[in-house]
Design a protein around this motif. Sequence first.
Motif, PDB file in Angstrom:
ATOM      1  N   ALA A 152     -11.232  59.235  43.988  1.00  0.00           N
ATOM      2  CA  ALA A 152     -10.803  58.057  43.237  1.00  0.00           C
ATOM      3  C   ALA A 152     -11.692  57.849  42.017  1.00  0.00           C
ATOM      4  CB  ALA A 152     -10.843  56.826  44.132  1.00  0.00           C
ATOM      5  N   ARG A 153     -12.995  58.043  42.187  1.00  0.00           N
ATOM      6  CA  ARG A 153     -13.934  57.867  41.079  1.00  0.00           C
ATOM      7  C   ARG A 153     -13.681  58.901  39.983  1.00  0.00           C
ATOM      8  NH1 ARG A 153     -18.263  58.364  43.785  1.00  0.00           N
ATOM      9  NH2 ARG A 153     -19.161  60.303  42.997  1.00  0.00           N
ATOM     10  N   VAL A 154     -13.457  60.153  40.378  1.00  0.00           N
ATOM     11  CA  VAL A 154     -13.178  61.206  39.405  1.00  0.00           C
ATOM     12  C   VAL A 154     -11.912  60.882  38.619  1.00  0.00           C
ATOM     13  CG1 VAL A 154     -12.514  63.631  39.156  1.00  0.00           C
ATOM     14  CG2 VAL A 154     -14.401  62.999  40.671  1.00  0.00           C
ATOM     15  N   ALA A 155     -10.914  60.326  39.315  1.00  0.00           N
ATOM     16  CA  ALA A 155      -9.652  60.000  38.653  1.00  0.00           C
ATOM     17  C   ALA A 155      -9.800  58.826  37.700  1.00  0.00           C
ATOM     18  CB  ALA A 155      -8.586  59.694  39.707  1.00  0.00           C
ATOM     19  N   PHE A 156     -10.627  57.836  38.063  1.00  0.00           N
ATOM     20  CA  PHE A 156     -10.752  56.630  37.252  1.00  0.00           C
ATOM     21  C   PHE A 156     -11.669  56.806  36.046  1.00  0.00           C
ATOM     22  CE2 PHE A 156      -8.730  53.932  40.412  1.00  0.00           C
ATOM     23  CZ  PHE A 156      -8.215  52.915  39.618  1.00  0.00           C
ATOM     24  N   ARG A 157     -12.608  57.734  36.137  1.00  0.00           N
ATOM     25  CA  ARG A 157     -13.626  57.851  35.089  1.00  0.00           C
ATOM     26  C   ARG A 157     -13.034  57.948  33.682  1.00  0.00           C
ATOM     27  NH1 ARG A 157     -16.793  62.585  36.511  1.00  0.00           N
ATOM     28  NH2 ARG A 157     -17.678  61.260  38.122  1.00  0.00           N
ATOM     29  N   PRO A 158     -12.066  58.833  33.425  1.00  0.00           N
ATOM     30  CA  PRO A 158     -11.536  58.913  32.054  1.00  0.00           C
ATOM     31  C   PRO A 158     -10.706  57.703  31.657  1.00  0.00           C
ATOM     32  CG  PRO A 158     -10.302  60.360  33.525  1.00  0.00           C
ATOM     33  CD  PRO A 158     -11.480  59.856  34.310  1.00  0.00           C
ATOM     34  N   ILE A 159     -10.255  56.906  32.637  1.00  0.00           N
ATOM     35  CA  ILE A 159      -9.462  55.722  32.303  1.00  0.00           C
ATOM     36  C   ILE A 159     -10.350  54.629  31.736  1.00  0.00           C
ATOM     37  CG2 ILE A 159      -7.988  53.906  33.260  1.00  0.00           C
ATOM     38  CD1 ILE A 159      -7.025  55.933  35.319  1.00  0.00           C
ATOM     39  N   ILE A 160     -11.510  54.403  32.366  1.00  0.00           N
ATOM     40  CA  ILE A 160     -12.435  53.377  31.889  1.00  0.00           C
ATOM     41  C   ILE A 160     -13.222  53.888  30.690  1.00  0.00           C
ATOM     42  CG2 ILE A 160     -14.363  51.876  32.499  1.00  0.00           C
ATOM     43  CD1 ILE A 160     -11.818  51.180  33.961  1.00  0.00           C
ATOM     44  N   LYS A 161     -13.667  55.151  30.746  1.00  0.00           N
ATOM     45  CA  LYS A 161     -14.469  55.714  29.658  1.00  0.00           C
ATOM     46  C   LYS A 161     -13.576  56.402  28.628  1.00  0.00           C
ATOM     47  CE  LYS A 161     -18.381  57.710  30.449  1.00  0.00           C
ATOM     48  NZ  LYS A 161     -19.447  58.619  30.948  1.00  0.00           N
ATOM     49  N   LEU A 162     -12.451  55.792  28.316  1.00  0.00           N
ATOM     50  CA  LEU A 162     -11.520  56.407  27.381  1.00  0.00           C
ATOM     51  C   LEU A 162     -12.157  56.527  25.997  1.00  0.00           C
ATOM     52  CD1 LEU A 162      -8.923  53.822  26.115  1.00  0.00           C
ATOM     53  CD2 LEU A 162     -10.774  53.149  27.635  1.00  0.00           C
ATOM     54  N   GLN A 163     -11.776  57.581  25.307  1.00  0.00           N
ATOM     55  CA  GLN A 163     -12.270  57.802  23.963  1.00  0.00           C
ATOM     56  C   GLN A 163     -11.576  56.826  23.012  1.00  0.00           C
ATOM     57  OE1 GLN A 163     -14.750  59.958  23.117  1.00  0.00           O
ATOM     58  NE2 GLN A 163     -14.940  60.208  25.333  1.00  0.00           N
ATOM     59  N   THR A 164     -12.353  56.002  22.359  1.00  0.00           N
ATOM     60  CA  THR A 164     -11.785  55.017  21.453  1.00  0.00           C
ATOM     61  C   THR A 164     -12.793  54.753  20.340  1.00  0.00           C
ATOM     62  OG1 THR A 164     -10.779  52.810  21.318  1.00  0.00           O
ATOM     63  CG2 THR A 164     -12.655  53.083  22.837  1.00  0.00           C
ATOM     64  N   THR A 165     -12.606  53.680  19.611  1.00  0.00           N
ATOM     65  CA  THR A 165     -13.493  53.384  18.493  1.00  0.00           C
ATOM     66  C   THR A 165     -14.044  51.969  18.627  1.00  0.00           C
ATOM     67  OG1 THR A 165     -11.615  52.610  17.173  1.00  0.00           O
ATOM     68  CG2 THR A 165     -12.236  54.929  16.954  1.00  0.00           C
ATOM     69  N   GLY A 166     -14.879  51.591  17.667  1.00  0.00           N
ATOM     70  CA  GLY A 166     -15.380  50.236  17.618  1.00  0.00           C
ATOM     71  C   GLY A 166     -16.304  49.887  18.774  1.00  0.00           C
ATOM     72  N   PHE A 167     -16.353  48.596  19.095  1.00  0.00           N
ATOM     73  CA  PHE A 167     -17.250  48.132  20.149  1.00  0.00           C
ATOM     74  C   PHE A 167     -16.890  48.737  21.500  1.00  0.00           C
ATOM     75  CE2 PHE A 167     -18.056  45.129  23.618  1.00  0.00           C
ATOM     76  CZ  PHE A 167     -19.445  45.110  23.577  1.00  0.00           C
ATOM     77  N   THR A 168     -15.610  48.969  21.751  1.00  0.00           N
ATOM     78  CA  THR A 168     -15.188  49.530  23.039  1.00  0.00           C
ATOM     79  C   THR A 168     -15.881  50.855  23.311  1.00  0.00           C
ATOM     80  OG1 THR A 168     -13.022  48.506  22.683  1.00  0.00           O
ATOM     81  CG2 THR A 168     -13.195  50.098  24.468  1.00  0.00           C
ATOM     82  N   ARG A 169     -16.026  51.674  22.296  1.00  0.00           N
ATOM     83  CA  ARG A 169     -16.693  52.968  22.463  1.00  0.00           C
ATOM     84  C   ARG A 169     -18.140  52.783  22.908  1.00  0.00           C
ATOM     85  NH1 ARG A 169     -19.932  55.801  19.235  1.00  0.00           N
ATOM     86  NH2 ARG A 169     -19.556  54.355  17.495  1.00  0.00           N
ATOM     87  N   LEU A 170     -18.797  51.744  22.392  1.00  0.00           N
ATOM     88  CA  LEU A 170     -20.188  51.479  22.757  1.00  0.00           C
ATOM     89  C   LEU A 170     -20.301  50.899  24.154  1.00  0.00           C
ATOM     90  CD1 LEU A 170     -21.336  49.810  19.380  1.00  0.00           C
ATOM     91  CD2 LEU A 170     -21.616  52.200  20.074  1.00  0.00           C
ATOM     92  N   ALA A 171     -19.350  50.051  24.521  1.00  0.00           N
ATOM     93  CA  ALA A 171     -19.439  49.336  25.799  1.00  0.00           C
ATOM     94  C   ALA A 171     -18.911  50.136  26.981  1.00  0.00           C
ATOM     95  CB  ALA A 171     -18.662  48.018  25.700  1.00  0.00           C
ATOM     96  N   ALA A 172     -17.965  51.043  26.747  1.00  0.00           N
ATOM     97  CA  ALA A 172     -17.285  51.728  27.843  1.00  0.00           C
ATOM     98  C   ALA A 172     -18.228  52.424  28.826  1.00  0.00           C
ATOM     99  CB  ALA A 172     -16.247  52.711  27.301  1.00  0.00           C
ATOM    100  N   PRO A 173     -19.267  53.155  28.368  1.00  0.00           N
ATOM    101  CA  PRO A 173     -20.154  53.792  29.343  1.00  0.00           C
ATOM    102  C   PRO A 173     -20.851  52.792  30.262  1.00  0.00           C
ATOM    103  CG  PRO A 173     -20.450  54.756  27.169  1.00  0.00           C
ATOM    104  CD  PRO A 173     -19.606  53.539  26.985  1.00  0.00           C
ATOM    105  N   HIS A 174     -21.251  51.636  29.716  1.00  0.00           N
ATOM    106  CA  HIS A 174     -21.892  50.607  30.538  1.00  0.00           C
ATOM    107  C   HIS A 174     -20.891  49.991  31.516  1.00  0.00           C
ATOM    108  CE1 HIS A 174     -25.421  50.983  28.087  1.00  0.00           C
ATOM    109  NE2 HIS A 174     -24.821  50.531  26.994  1.00  0.00           N
ATOM    110  N   VAL A 175     -19.677  49.756  31.027  1.00  0.00           N
ATOM    111  CA  VAL A 175     -18.654  49.177  31.895  1.00  0.00           C
ATOM    112  C   VAL A 175     -18.327  50.133  33.036  1.00  0.00           C
ATOM    113  CG1 VAL A 175     -16.255  48.387  31.999  1.00  0.00           C
ATOM    114  CG2 VAL A 175     -17.689  47.752  30.055  1.00  0.00           C
ATOM    115  N   TRP A 176     -18.269  51.437  32.731  1.00  0.00           N
ATOM    116  CA  TRP A 176     -17.988  52.413  33.784  1.00  0.00           C
ATOM    117  C   TRP A 176     -19.127  52.471  34.788  1.00  0.00           C
ATOM    118  CZ3 TRP A 176     -14.803  54.549  36.756  1.00  0.00           C
ATOM    119  CH2 TRP A 176     -15.158  55.669  37.520  1.00  0.00           C
ATOM    120  N   ALA A 177     -20.366  52.448  34.310  1.00  0.00           N
ATOM    121  CA  ALA A 177     -21.514  52.480  35.227  1.00  0.00           C
ATOM    122  C   ALA A 177     -21.479  51.274  36.154  1.00  0.00           C
ATOM    123  CB  ALA A 177     -22.819  52.510  34.432  1.00  0.00           C
ATOM    124  N   GLN A 178     -21.139  50.115  35.614  1.00  0.00           N
ATOM    125  CA  GLN A 178     -21.048  48.924  36.468  1.00  0.00           C
ATOM    126  C   GLN A 178     -19.884  49.043  37.440  1.00  0.00           C
ATOM    127  OE1 GLN A 178     -18.854  46.110  36.770  1.00  0.00           O
ATOM    128  NE2 GLN A 178     -20.281  44.932  38.048  1.00  0.00           N
TER     129      GLN A 178
END
Length: 322
Positions: A152-178
Amino acid sequence: MKNWISRLRGGSDNTADTKAAPAAAEADEHPGGIPAEIEATYYRWLTASSGYDASDAVQTAILDQVRALARDPASAAELVPRVPEVIPQLLRSLQDEASNADLARQVAQDVVLVAEVIREANSAYYRPMSPVKTVEAALMMLGQNGLRMLLARVAFRPIIKLQTTGFTRLAAPHVWAQSEKCALAASLMAPGLTAGAFEAYLSGLMQNLGLVVGFRLADRLCEENKVPGSSEFGAQLLAEGRLLSAAIAKHWDFPQEVADAIAHAGDAGDENLAQALALGDRIAKLRMLIDSHVIDEDDDFVTDGLDNFQRRCLGKLGTVES
């Protein structure tokens, strides 16, 4: 440094010299007490490098769009990659003992999953006596539930850590870790609340999806790489994001109990799964704040906000690598 931490701990949004007060005293400023203060501190930390004093109109527009998407989850789901088919397969297999052998065979046929399974079995969380080198030994170490959680974690990882721009790109790794830490903590809380561990794990992985969508909306409405930084806005965005996550979960045919737990984790209520998720979320946010040196292990948030078992879970999360 102390002034920066003071602002994260709930001081004035715009005043750098505000002195930090004890968490228990600050909690009186929030109707939700320590849990609400943890939410505010987490949001301030998450947006510390990019938060700005957005106008009321911008903040209202972002929250209104998040609410609108919660009423139209099909459109919301288009803003993120579709959950891989492995998740519905896992859900259908929960009560099917024979399917576990099929899952093991699927792992052996996928080079990426083989690497993930062996890495997980050798992680500090499982602490094997000797290195695990084969898929069979790794699956024995993880067990059936551990395998489902990993997939489940492997499947969800690219959904939360999606490649994008702006603030989302900066925040996504932290959001995924949480999200990872929340999922694990919720699964550890679940048995004591007579809730399903795997359902709690899925709820933890899923609950931040609406927040990511909210950040993507903010990228369209805010200054470049910026997001509203006030804790009041953050509390609303976190709450509305959970409701959006619940709506997307229903759209993706997740179990109703998982969607309900996400929707009600903010108030927890009497639902056991929602309580497990709320506790897991709080513990994971504390872990993120401790690891980022915003608070200490003996902070009032920890000593007053968690019981002994929850503090042990907090320590266990320290062994989890994203």
